[in-house]
Design a protein around this motif. Structure first.
Motif, mmCIF file in Angstrom:
data_model
loop_
_atom_site.group_PDB
_atom_site.id
_atom_site.type_symbol
_atom_site.label_atom_id
_atom_site.label_comp_id
_atom_site.label_asym_id
_atom_site.label_seq_id
_atom_site.Cartn_x
_atom_site.Cartn_y
_atom_site.Cartn_z
ATOM 1 N N SER A 1 0.622 -1.255 0.048
ATOM 2 C CA SER A 1 0.467 -0.190 -0.285
ATOM 3 C C SER A 1 0.490 1.404 -0.219
ATOM 4 C CB SER A 1 -1.438 -0.082 1.342
ATOM 5 O OG SER A 1 -0.219 0.144 2.224
ATOM 6 N N MET A 2 1.850 0.773 0.102
ATOM 7 C CA MET A 2 3.255 2.712 0.447
ATOM 8 C C MET A 2 4.546 2.136 -0.472
ATOM 9 S SD MET A 2 1.357 3.028 4.657
ATOM 10 C CE MET A 2 2.728 1.499 5.191
ATOM 11 N N VAL A 3 5.562 3.481 -0.394
ATOM 12 C CA VAL A 3 6.315 3.334 -1.081
ATOM 13 C C VAL A 3 7.578 4.226 -0.036
ATOM 14 C CG1 VAL A 3 8.092 3.548 -2.484
ATOM 15 C CG2 VAL A 3 5.967 2.563 -3.055
ATOM 16 N N ALA A 4 8.165 3.417 0.584
ATOM 17 C CA ALA A 4 9.469 4.610 1.248
ATOM 18 C C ALA A 4 10.703 4.803 0.345
ATOM 19 C CB ALA A 4 9.379 4.041 2.918
ATOM 20 N N TYR A 5 10.657 5.793 0.400
ATOM 21 C CA TYR A 5 12.506 6.059 -1.070
ATOM 22 C C TYR A 5 13.383 7.779 0.583
ATOM 23 C CZ TYR A 5 9.240 10.097 -2.250
ATOM 24 O OH TYR A 5 8.830 11.244 -2.785
ATOM 25 N N VAL A 6 14.076 7.555 -0.520
ATOM 26 C CA VAL A 6 14.921 8.763 -0.337
ATOM 27 C C VAL A 6 14.762 10.251 -0.821
ATOM 28 C CG1 VAL A 6 17.265 9.551 0.354
ATOM 29 C CG2 VAL A 6 16.037 7.582 2.252
ATOM 30 N N LYS A 7 15.111 10.925 -0.851
ATOM 31 C CA LYS A 7 14.965 12.407 -1.530
ATOM 32 C C LYS A 7 15.396 13.146 -0.838
ATOM 33 C CE LYS A 7 11.676 15.102 -2.840
ATOM 34 N NZ LYS A 7 10.756 16.182 -3.565
ATOM 35 N N ASP A 8 16.830 13.514 -1.677
ATOM 36 C CA ASP A 8 17.299 14.707 -0.874
ATOM 37 C C ASP A 8 17.809 15.203 0.622
ATOM 38 O OD1 ASP A 8 17.058 16.688 -2.997
ATOM 39 O OD2 ASP A 8 15.979 17.259 -2.743
ATOM 40 N N ASN A 9 18.112 13.347 1.216
ATOM 41 C CA ASN A 9 18.802 13.123 2.714
ATOM 42 C C ASN A 9 17.454 13.043 3.262
ATOM 43 O OD1 ASN A 9 21.483 13.306 1.339
ATOM 44 N ND2 ASN A 9 21.794 14.530 2.651
ATOM 45 N N ASN A 10 15.915 13.314 2.489
ATOM 46 C CA ASN A 10 15.117 12.914 3.913
ATOM 47 C C ASN A 10 14.076 12.232 2.986
ATOM 48 O OD1 ASN A 10 14.601 15.316 5.802
ATOM 49 N ND2 ASN A 10 15.302 15.937 4.369
ATOM 50 N N ILE A 11 13.528 11.330 4.362
ATOM 51 C CA ILE A 11 12.643 9.994 4.285
ATOM 52 C C ILE A 11 11.245 10.405 3.779
ATOM 53 C CG2 ILE A 11 11.380 8.081 5.151
ATOM 54 C CD1 ILE A 11 14.215 8.065 6.674
#
Length: 722
Positions: A151-161
């Motif tokens: 149901s969800m996707v966790a990811y990192v962008k610009d050193n943030n989750i």
């Protein structure tokens, strides 16, 4: 049975020797133009049903990506899972990953490299039932991971989750303190990526209610900068945090997100110096964390209670030198776990209960487990790869969890490795040897019986019939009280009554192996060129290399470049006693650690070696990163003599022979600083040498004609000076 294996190997060796007896000579243009490339299996994903797998097929010309499903038993195509040509909404993707429940596909597009393992890309989620596709972010992101329920996707962008909700098509930013060269959430810093070999530093628990992640505070880590020359009027500069030996590392901390409440809790691990691994147990309330002290000789496996944040130590490993970090931890259904350790002197498999109490040492003997594949609870079988059939060979085995009923599942002598189906019914065996190019076969895991052939490279053997090649001759060399593994390549027209120059190749780094019974790589074809030019090429794995026990590997502790150099020098001297070796024409070369070695051999063995080539060498371990260097050397503050007595720029006056020094200017790993300091030392000692810098090339020194140019330069240097 042992005699049978030897006979089969002899027959194969003889047949290939016949092939390796023609007149055409290999060229560098052919090597680096791909003439001798081998066919391999596409990377496959085993489906949970255990009967099927998927493979990604890419058509770069027409920009079409297709995932097909196949049956293990027949290898026949069952169906097409997805094709980018089916709809304008499905982009051309270059990799994919199933969600845990196999209801979703994560599709990767526009991938660009950051460092060795890290990448950025644009990602999509494809729902296999509804055929709906969702773009996770318009921006390039790192390390997306679908939650267990899809149901969800966790990811990192610009050193943030961030967390993207697939159902509502909304995104929530979880952390907000991420900042370049300062704070990193959820992905690793440069040195963790390089030396602990992972990038994603967050994990979902088994029911998707918690997300554990590591935070890196690299504020006080010194920066390193590299000029990038490019083609514009002014160069640019890459600046990143790089902790050199003895300097400050990032401060790491563990945090836990409760997805429903959005609360983040800091987990008290008593200020661990390194957190090289996190992994959820099957119970969604418990997280396992591996912590390591700065000396890397005390590793703890810690259990963290996600409800209250409390932790307890399940297992602790200590060593007088260092403890290796691996990915071999497997939690069984009841959260008992399988672990590998060198604590009895060789790397073996151990089984512990969920409280960390040892149940059994599963494997034992004076050989090494080299790969752990997994555990089949239905059959109570653990599957692994080992060196039991000789340290230069690999075989696949199974064994019960109590250490009984071990079965050898592969028969051919050489390098065997396995890719198992999800339920361990089947495995695809990848096999090669010095006389057999890679071949792939399907087997039953229960007994190793072959079901069918999948792919081989017999066409390459036919192609090689036209070339003038010599086989590798494997043997051992007794040096300094040890039987060292060795291979030798002689000219095809070898005459024992003549004298030949000796050219040695090696890497020699801790735990490495250069002498193995595997098919040829590009350097092996280069050695064939040199043999055709009248050189005898030899490789010797000295003390400090791997797969012969912990004592053999760890003897170099705190003295990198001492015992390994002694072994190469003494091996060269002993080989020079052979009637057909010209003792006045001995050369050596190496790349990276091997370049550090070749440089030291030419200086410290200046009465033995007349020539050396060093590519991208370390010339002082003070310049290399904390995790790798301190694992083997401790810090420069603790061990200054260990660092300086084997750093070649501290004794440039010892140079007598011919020396070629090569480096890429954008090497983020072994910085060109190493070569610049070596150059300056040699200049001030008024020693003549040759050198080359490849602009904007990293540690691999490749791209376009770069490799062809480099190997042409090295070949010419050898022919001129040896």
């Amino acid at each position: 049975m042992r005699k049978l294996y030897i006979l089969l190997f002899f027959i194969a060796y003889t047949s290939v020797t016949t092939l390796f007896a023609q007149n055409k000579k290999i060229t560098l243009e052919e090597i680096y133009g791909g003439t001798f490339g081998t066919n391999g299996m596409e990377r496959l994903e085993s489906l949970q049903n255990g009967d099927q797998y998927t493979i990604l097929n890419l058509d770069y010309t027409n920009r079409v990506a297709i995932i097909n499903k196949y049956d293990y038993k027949t290898l026949a195509k069952a169906e097409t899972v997805i094709s980018s040509s089916d709809s304008n909404t499905i982009p051309f993707f270059t990799s994919y990953e199933f969600s845990k429940d196999e209801s979703k596909l994560l599709l990767a597009t526009e991938i660009e490299s950051i460092f060795r393992r890290s990448t950025l890309g644009v990602f999509y989620v494809f729902d296999l039932k509804s055929k709906k596709i969702s773009k996770i972010s318009d921006d390039k992101i790192q390390e997306p991971l679908v939650s267990p329920d899809g149901s969800m996707v966790a990811y990192v962008k610009d050193n943030n989750i961030y967390i993207f909700n697939i159902i509502s098509n909304t995104t929530v930013q979880i952390t907000k303190d991420g900042k370049k060269n300062s704070i990193i959430n959820g992905v690793t810093d440069w040195v963790y990526e390089e030396e602990f070999a992972f990038v994603r530093a967050f994990e979902w628990n088994s029911d998707g209610t918690k997300l554990a992640f590591i935070k890196f505070d690299e504020t006080n880590v010194p920066e390193f900068s590299m000029d990038v020359y490019g083609s514009d009027l002014y160069q640019t500069q890459t600046v990143f945090k790089y902790p050199k030996a003895g300097e400050e590392n990032a401060i790491v901390s563990l945090h836990m997100l409760d997805v429903k409440s959005a609360n983040i809790t800091a987990i008290d691990l008593k200020e661990p110096y390194y957190i090289p691994r996190i992994k959820w147990m099957n119970n969604p309330e418990f997280l396992s964390v591996q912590t390591l002290n700065r000396h890397q000789n005390n590793l703890k496996l810690v259990q963290v209670n996600a409800k209250n944040g409390k932790s307890k130590t399940l297992l602790e490993e200590t060593d007088k030198a260092y403890v290796d970090v691996t990915d071999n931890l497997t939690f069984l259904k009841d959260d008992s776990f399988i672990w590998t350790s060198e604590k009895d002197g060789y790397n073996h498999i151990y089984l512990y209960d969920d409280k960390g109490k040892l149940r059994s040492q599963v494997t034992k003997g004076s050989w090494e487990v080299t790969n752990y594949y997994g555990y089949d609870p239905k059959a109570d079988r653990i599957y692994f790869q080992s060196t039991e059939n000789g340290s230069i060979n690999r075989d696949v085995y199974s064994i019960r969890s109590n250490g009984k009923s071990k079965k050898r599942l592969t028969e051919s002598v050489g390098i065997n490795s396995a890719d198992f189906s999800a339920d361990f019914t089947y495995f695809i065996n990848s096999y090669s040897s010095a006389t057999t190019p890679p071949e792939f076969t399907l087997h039953l895991s229960s007994n190793g019986n072959k079901i069918k052939d999948i792919l081989d490279n017999r066409e390459l053997l036919v192609q090689l019939q036209d070339y003038n090649l010599s086989p590798k001759e494997f043997s051992t060399l007794e040096i300094n009280g040890n039987e060292l593994n060795m291979w030798m390549i002689k000219p095809t027209d070898f005459d024992a009554n003549k004298k030949y120059p000796l050219f040695m190749t090696q890497y020699s780094g801790p735990g490495s192996q250069s002498v193995s019974n595997a098919w040829m790589g590009s350097n092996d074809y280069w050695y064939q060129i040199l043999a055709n030019e009248g050189y005898i090429v030899v490789c010797v794995d000295g003390r400090g290399t791997g797969y012969k026990g912990a004592d053999f590997k760890k003897v170099t502790y705190k003295e990198l470049g001492k015992y390994e150099v002694e072994d190469q020098i003494d091996a060269a001297k002993k080989l020079s006693e052979l009637s057909y070796i010209d003792e006045d024409r001995t050369g050596i070369w190496g790349w990276s650690y091997g370049g550090f070695m070749s440089t030291n051999c030419l200086l410290k063995g200046n009465d033995t070696f007349e020539m050396a080539i060093a590519v991208a060498p370390v010339t002082s371990w003070r310049f290399y990163d904390t995790i790798y260097t301190e694992r083997f050397m401790r810090t420069p503050q603790e061990n200054p003599t260990g660092y300086d007595e084997n750093s070649p720029f501290n004794y440039p006056e010892l140079l007598k022979g011919k020396y070629l020094l090569v480096h890429g200017s954008s090497d983020d790993n072994v910085h060109v600083q190493n070569t610049m300091r070596m150059i300056e030392a040699l200049v001030q000692a008024n020693k003549q040498f040759d050198w080359a810098i490849y602009p904007d090339k990293n540690h691999g020194i490749y791209g376009g004609n770069t490799r062809l140019h480099l190997y042409t330069k090295m070949t010419d240097f050898i022919k001129l000076n040896l």
